[in-house]
Structures are given as C-alpha cells and as structure tokens.
Design an enzyme around this catalytic site. Structure first.
Site, PDB file in Angstrom:
ATOM      1  N   ARG A 122       0.838  -1.212   0.000  1.00 23.94           N
ATOM      2  CA  ARG A 122       0.000   0.000   0.000  1.00 23.94           C
ATOM      3  C   ARG A 122       0.869   1.257   0.000  1.00 23.94           C
ATOM      4  O   ARG A 122       0.539   2.259  -0.598  1.00 23.94           O
ATOM      5  CB  ARG A 122      -0.950  -0.007   1.215  1.00 23.94           C
ATOM      6  CG  ARG A 122      -2.037  -1.072   1.118  1.00 23.94           C
ATOM      7  CD  ARG A 122      -3.199  -0.776   2.034  1.00 23.94           C
ATOM      8  NE  ARG A 122      -2.848  -0.807   3.429  1.00 23.94           N
ATOM      9  CZ  ARG A 122      -2.881  -1.898   4.192  1.00 23.94           C
ATOM     10  NH1 ARG A 122      -3.242  -3.049   3.666  1.00 23.94           N
ATOM     11  NH2 ARG A 122      -2.566  -1.842   5.462  1.00 23.94           N
TER      12      ARG A 122
ATOM     13  N   TYR B  14       0.557   4.607  -2.268  1.00 25.00           N
ATOM     14  CA  TYR B  14       0.397   5.944  -1.677  1.00 25.00           C
ATOM     15  C   TYR B  14       1.405   6.929  -2.266  1.00 25.00           C
ATOM     16  O   TYR B  14       1.085   8.083  -2.525  1.00 25.00           O
ATOM     17  CB  TYR B  14       0.551   5.880  -0.157  1.00 25.00           C
ATOM     18  CG  TYR B  14      -0.514   5.063   0.539  1.00 25.00           C
ATOM     19  CD1 TYR B  14      -1.734   4.808  -0.083  1.00 25.00           C
ATOM     20  CD2 TYR B  14      -0.314   4.529   1.820  1.00 25.00           C
ATOM     21  CE1 TYR B  14      -2.713   4.045   0.540  1.00 25.00           C
ATOM     22  CE2 TYR B  14      -1.288   3.771   2.441  1.00 25.00           C
ATOM     23  CZ  TYR B  14      -2.480   3.530   1.803  1.00 25.00           C
ATOM     24  OH  TYR B  14      -3.439   2.773   2.427  1.00 25.00           O
TER      25      TYR B  14
ATOM     26  N   TYR C  27     -12.056   9.686   1.000  1.00 20.77           N
ATOM     27  CA  TYR C  27     -13.272   9.362   1.764  1.00 20.77           C
ATOM     28  C   TYR C  27     -13.028   9.528   3.271  1.00 20.77           C
ATOM     29  O   TYR C  27     -11.892   9.500   3.748  1.00 20.77           O
ATOM     30  CB  TYR C  27     -13.782   7.960   1.418  1.00 20.77           C
ATOM     31  CG  TYR C  27     -13.067   6.809   2.075  1.00 20.77           C
ATOM     32  CD1 TYR C  27     -11.918   6.273   1.527  1.00 20.77           C
ATOM     33  CD2 TYR C  27     -13.563   6.246   3.250  1.00 20.77           C
ATOM     34  CE1 TYR C  27     -11.276   5.214   2.119  1.00 20.77           C
ATOM     35  CE2 TYR C  27     -12.922   5.180   3.862  1.00 20.77           C
ATOM     36  CZ  TYR C  27     -11.775   4.678   3.290  1.00 20.77           C
ATOM     37  OH  TYR C  27     -11.142   3.631   3.901  1.00 20.77           O
TER      38      TYR C  27
END
Ligand code: SAM
Length: 258
Positions: free
Chosen positions: A65, A69, A91
């Site tokens: 991840r 990013y 979000y």
C-alpha cells in the site's frame, strides 16, 4: 500558479459532503479522488465531469500500500506543478489514516505552493454517533490495529479503545477481493493481555448509503476469530474498568469529591 486543497467526502457521501467541499470540487481545474463506493464516485464525477480522475488506479493486487500511496502523492504534486488548482477528495476525513494527503501537502508547502486540508466526517465520528460513544467520557484511545500490536501499545482499560483497520490486520499489501486474516488469533492474544477474553467488543461498519443501517456485531474478545472482519471494519472496545479519581490530586485542585 497551481495549488492543492484536500477535502473529505465523509463515509456516507450523500449527506456528509460539506458545502465547502462541494464548492472546491466544482471549482477545481483538476479533481483527484479516492473513494470506496460507486455512489461517491458518481457524485464527484457529476460535480466536475471533465476534470475528475480516480487515484484508485494505482491500487494493484498484492502491491504494498505504501508504494501505491507514493504514486498518489506524485500525481497530486504533478497536477499542482502543471499549474492546476487541484482538489483531492479522500473518503471519510481526508487526514485520518491518509498518508498521501498529509505528505502531498507537506511537500508542496516546502516547494512554496499553497496546500491545505479541510476536515471531513471520519468513520470514528460515525461510530460516536451510531454506537452512542462520547470520547470525552471517560476518554478515548485510537490506534491502527497492526501498529497497536507491533508497537506494543498498552491500552488503558479505563478509557474506550478504538482499533482501525482490524480487517487488514497483519497486511501491508492491497487486495481487491479479501484478506486472509490468519493472524487474528495473535491479535486476540494481544488484546487478552489487557482485557478479559469475555469482554464484549463491537465490530462496527457504518453504512455508506442513505437509509441503510450500520453493522454493529457484539462478540466477546475470544470470538473475534469467528466473526467476519472486512477492510471497512473498525473495532470498538468499551472501557472495562471505572476510572477512580486520585483524591489527593483532586484536593490540590480544589475539587469537591463525593
Ligand atoms: N479516512 C478514513 C476516515 O476518515 O474514516 C479512514 C481510512 S482508513 C485507510 C480505513 C479504515 O477506516 C478501515 O479499515 C476502518 O477501520 C475505517 N473505516 C472505513 N470505512 C468505514 C466504515 N464504513 N465503517 C467503519 N469503519 C470504517
């Protein structure tokens, strides 16, 4: 000159997007977004159809991840360097468990660009409302689940404990479909150092669509291995002990103690 404003779409986008965020999305030269549901994506696309671009394209099965990013940060910076008034929409609250937004802002400011963030409604805000939890009473601790265990954080059982990303426990990579949670027994073992295995905790998932109910499954800690945990799950651990006032300190503060 380009600039960056980072806004949050909330958890239930229809209803949580603030007027201020809406205005920034509509007026941007470029909108870059990371949202988790098609309704939120539709809302953003309709607000600025020509200029909205999803950053979710950088997610790849099995990829760390952290690498994804970095790509997101680079894309935000690239748009600002191109002279675009850029609006990034993440979000929830865009600064809560969101490395790319904080990093992009920091780097751009260092380079002399205007870059700032507006607050949004996070999963934790929804939890406070939907589970009836007041973080001020008696107090609240909030950690990322894997870091909580690996860094050896010691919770105070007199305050509420909130554990984020419990459904990706032990995983640093990304999966579009599901995560094998083989390590959950280790998580249960760690929590059981501080709480009774019978202590009831809540697997919480706030509804993302209007009119839907949140998920709130209460189980004893020992049974966390048996419940379904998803990337949207947050674990709420109520306090297991009552806070007791330090009478000597209260006296020194001039507080009346009953
Ligand atoms: N920026 C988001 C926010 O402000 O809520 C948090 C993003 S973080 C990368 C992802 C974690 O947020 C999940 O693993 C979960 O702990 C929590 N989360 C996201 N959506 C949620 C939901 N609908 N209900 C409860 N928790 C949620």
């Amino acid at each position: 000159k380009g600039s960056l404003v980072v806004v949050g779409s909330g958890i239930k986008t229809v209803g949580h997007l603030t007027q201020e965020a809406l205005a920034w999305i509509k007026g941007a030269d470029k909108v870059l977004y990371v949202v988790t549901d098609p309704v939120a994506e539709g809302v953003i696309q309709r607000l600025n159809p020509e200029k909205a671009e999803s950053l979710a394209v950088f997610y790849e099965e099995g990829k760390l991840r952290r690498e994804t990013y970095e790509k997101m940060v680079e894309r935000m910076i690239e748009c600002v360097h191109a002279g675009l008034r850029t609006c990034a929409v993440y979000y929830g609250h865009p600064g809560v468990f969101a490395y790319p937004t904080h990093t992009a802002i920091r780097r751009l400011r260092k380079q002399g660009y205007e870059a700032f963030m507006l607050p949004g409604i996070s999963a934790e805000d929804c939890l406070f409302a939907e589970l009836g939890v007041d973080p001020g009473s008696p107090g609240c601790q909030s950690y990322e689940a894997t870091t909580f265990v690996t860094a050896g954080f010691v919770p105070n059982p007199k305050a509420v404990l909130i554990l984020w990303q419990v459904g990706v426990f032990g995983h640093m990579d990304y999966s579009r479909t599901h995560y094998e949670l083989r390590e959950i027994p280790l998580f249960v073992e760690y929590l059981s150092r501080f709480y009774s295995p019978d202590h009831e905790v809540c697997v919480y998932e706030s509804a993302i669509f209007p009119g839907c109910k949140p998920r709130a499954d209460w189980v004893p800690i020992r049974d966390l291995t048996k419940v379904q945990l998803t990337p949207a799950s947050t674990l709420y651990v109520p306090a297991s002990e009552r806070p007791t006032p330090d009478l000597e300190l209260c006296k020194r503060l001039g507080m009346a103690v009953r």
